[in-house]
Design a protein around this motif. Sequence first.
Motif, mmCIF file in Angstrom:
data_model
loop_
_atom_site.group_PDB
_atom_site.id
_atom_site.type_symbol
_atom_site.label_atom_id
_atom_site.label_comp_id
_atom_site.label_asym_id
_atom_site.label_seq_id
_atom_site.Cartn_x
_atom_site.Cartn_y
_atom_site.Cartn_z
ATOM 1 N N HIS A 151 63.309 15.141 23.023
ATOM 2 C CA HIS A 151 63.696 16.550 22.984
ATOM 3 C C HIS A 151 62.745 17.412 22.160
ATOM 4 O O HIS A 151 62.108 16.937 21.228
ATOM 5 N N ASP A 152 62.715 18.698 22.529
ATOM 6 C CA ASP A 152 62.108 19.689 21.649
ATOM 7 C C ASP A 152 62.935 19.698 20.367
ATOM 8 O O ASP A 152 64.102 19.302 20.372
ATOM 9 N N PRO A 153 62.382 20.153 19.232
ATOM 10 C CA PRO A 153 63.125 20.099 17.961
ATOM 11 C C PRO A 153 64.482 20.804 18.030
ATOM 12 O O PRO A 153 64.574 21.973 18.402
ATOM 13 N N VAL A 154 65.534 20.059 17.688
ATOM 14 C CA VAL A 154 66.902 20.594 17.745
ATOM 15 C C VAL A 154 67.802 19.796 16.803
ATOM 16 O O VAL A 154 67.630 18.591 16.635
ATOM 17 N N TYR A 155 68.719 20.498 16.158
ATOM 18 C CA TYR A 155 69.823 19.854 15.456
ATOM 19 C C TYR A 155 71.049 20.032 16.331
ATOM 20 O O TYR A 155 71.339 21.137 16.795
ATOM 21 N N ALA A 209 64.975 28.885 13.151
ATOM 22 C CA ALA A 209 64.136 29.584 14.132
ATOM 23 C C ALA A 209 62.704 29.730 13.610
ATOM 24 O O ALA A 209 61.742 29.541 14.372
ATOM 25 N N LYS A 210 62.546 30.045 12.321
ATOM 26 C CA LYS A 210 61.206 30.151 11.739
ATOM 27 C C LYS A 210 60.458 28.829 11.843
ATOM 28 O O LYS A 210 59.243 28.801 11.994
ATOM 29 N N ARG A 211 61.193 27.738 11.790
ATOM 30 C CA ARG A 211 60.583 26.411 11.858
ATOM 31 C C ARG A 211 60.494 25.870 13.290
ATOM 32 O O ARG A 211 60.068 24.738 13.501
ATOM 33 N N GLY A 212 60.943 26.682 14.261
ATOM 34 C CA GLY A 212 60.862 26.262 15.662
ATOM 35 C C GLY A 212 61.915 25.241 16.056
ATOM 36 O O GLY A 212 61.708 24.463 16.978
ATOM 37 N N ILE A 213 63.043 25.251 15.354
ATOM 38 C CA ILE A 213 64.120 24.293 15.606
ATOM 39 C C ILE A 213 65.342 25.055 16.112
ATOM 40 O O ILE A 213 65.730 26.060 15.525
ATOM 41 N N THR A 214 65.952 24.579 17.187
ATOM 42 C CA THR A 214 67.173 25.207 17.674
ATOM 43 C C THR A 214 68.386 24.448 17.159
ATOM 44 O O THR A 214 68.277 23.336 16.654
ATOM 45 N N LEU A 215 69.538 25.078 17.304
ATOM 46 C CA LEU A 215 70.815 24.501 16.902
ATOM 47 C C LEU A 215 71.719 24.514 18.122
ATOM 48 O O LEU A 215 71.822 25.521 18.818
ATOM 49 N N CYS A 216 72.356 23.378 18.406
ATOM 50 C CA CYS A 216 73.195 23.276 19.602
ATOM 51 C C CYS A 216 74.519 22.602 19.245
ATOM 52 O O CYS A 216 74.520 21.491 18.702
ATOM 53 N N LYS A 217 75.625 23.270 19.536
ATOM 54 C CA LYS A 217 76.944 22.654 19.358
ATOM 55 C C LYS A 217 77.236 21.823 20.593
ATOM 56 O O LYS A 217 77.000 22.262 21.719
ATOM 57 N N TYR A 266 69.419 15.126 14.294
ATOM 58 C CA TYR A 266 68.142 15.745 14.637
ATOM 59 C C TYR A 266 67.549 15.004 15.821
ATOM 60 O O TYR A 266 67.505 13.768 15.846
ATOM 61 N N HIS A 267 67.092 15.763 16.802
ATOM 62 C CA HIS A 267 66.342 15.227 17.940
ATOM 63 C C HIS A 267 65.027 15.988 17.983
ATOM 64 O O HIS A 267 65.014 17.202 17.796
#
Length: 120
Positions: free
Chosen positions: A49-53, A73-81, A90-91
């Motif tokens: 995956h692209d960076p995501v928690y 967002a500044k770090r290029g990481i999304t958050l998904c419930k 973390y993926h």
Amino acid sequence: MRHLRPRHPSLATLDWGRTGYADAWQRQEDLVARRNAGEAGDTLVFTEHDPVYTLGCARAPSRHMIWDEAELAKRGITLCKTNRGGDITYHGPGRSSATRSSNLAARKDLHATSASSSRC
């Protein structure tokens, strides 16, 4: 999408490469629906995956987040419930995920099924 040579004769394997988490989740839901309708066989999917928690269904998993969505967002990481169990996961690049879509109705021993999955 690359098809891998199956090591288990009744288990197809797919390599989706790098995907966004939401896209992979939708593709997995579609695969499960096709499996339940008898339109697809048992399948093992590999992806990165692209960076995501992801936030699972645990009670208030966001309480363990150190960063807010703006910092993520500044770090290029999304958050998904998600509707999955657990807390925060973390993926991202370099971390492969494998998800199996199988019809368990004919399997009487889920422990044996789980053990056979680890040998695929």
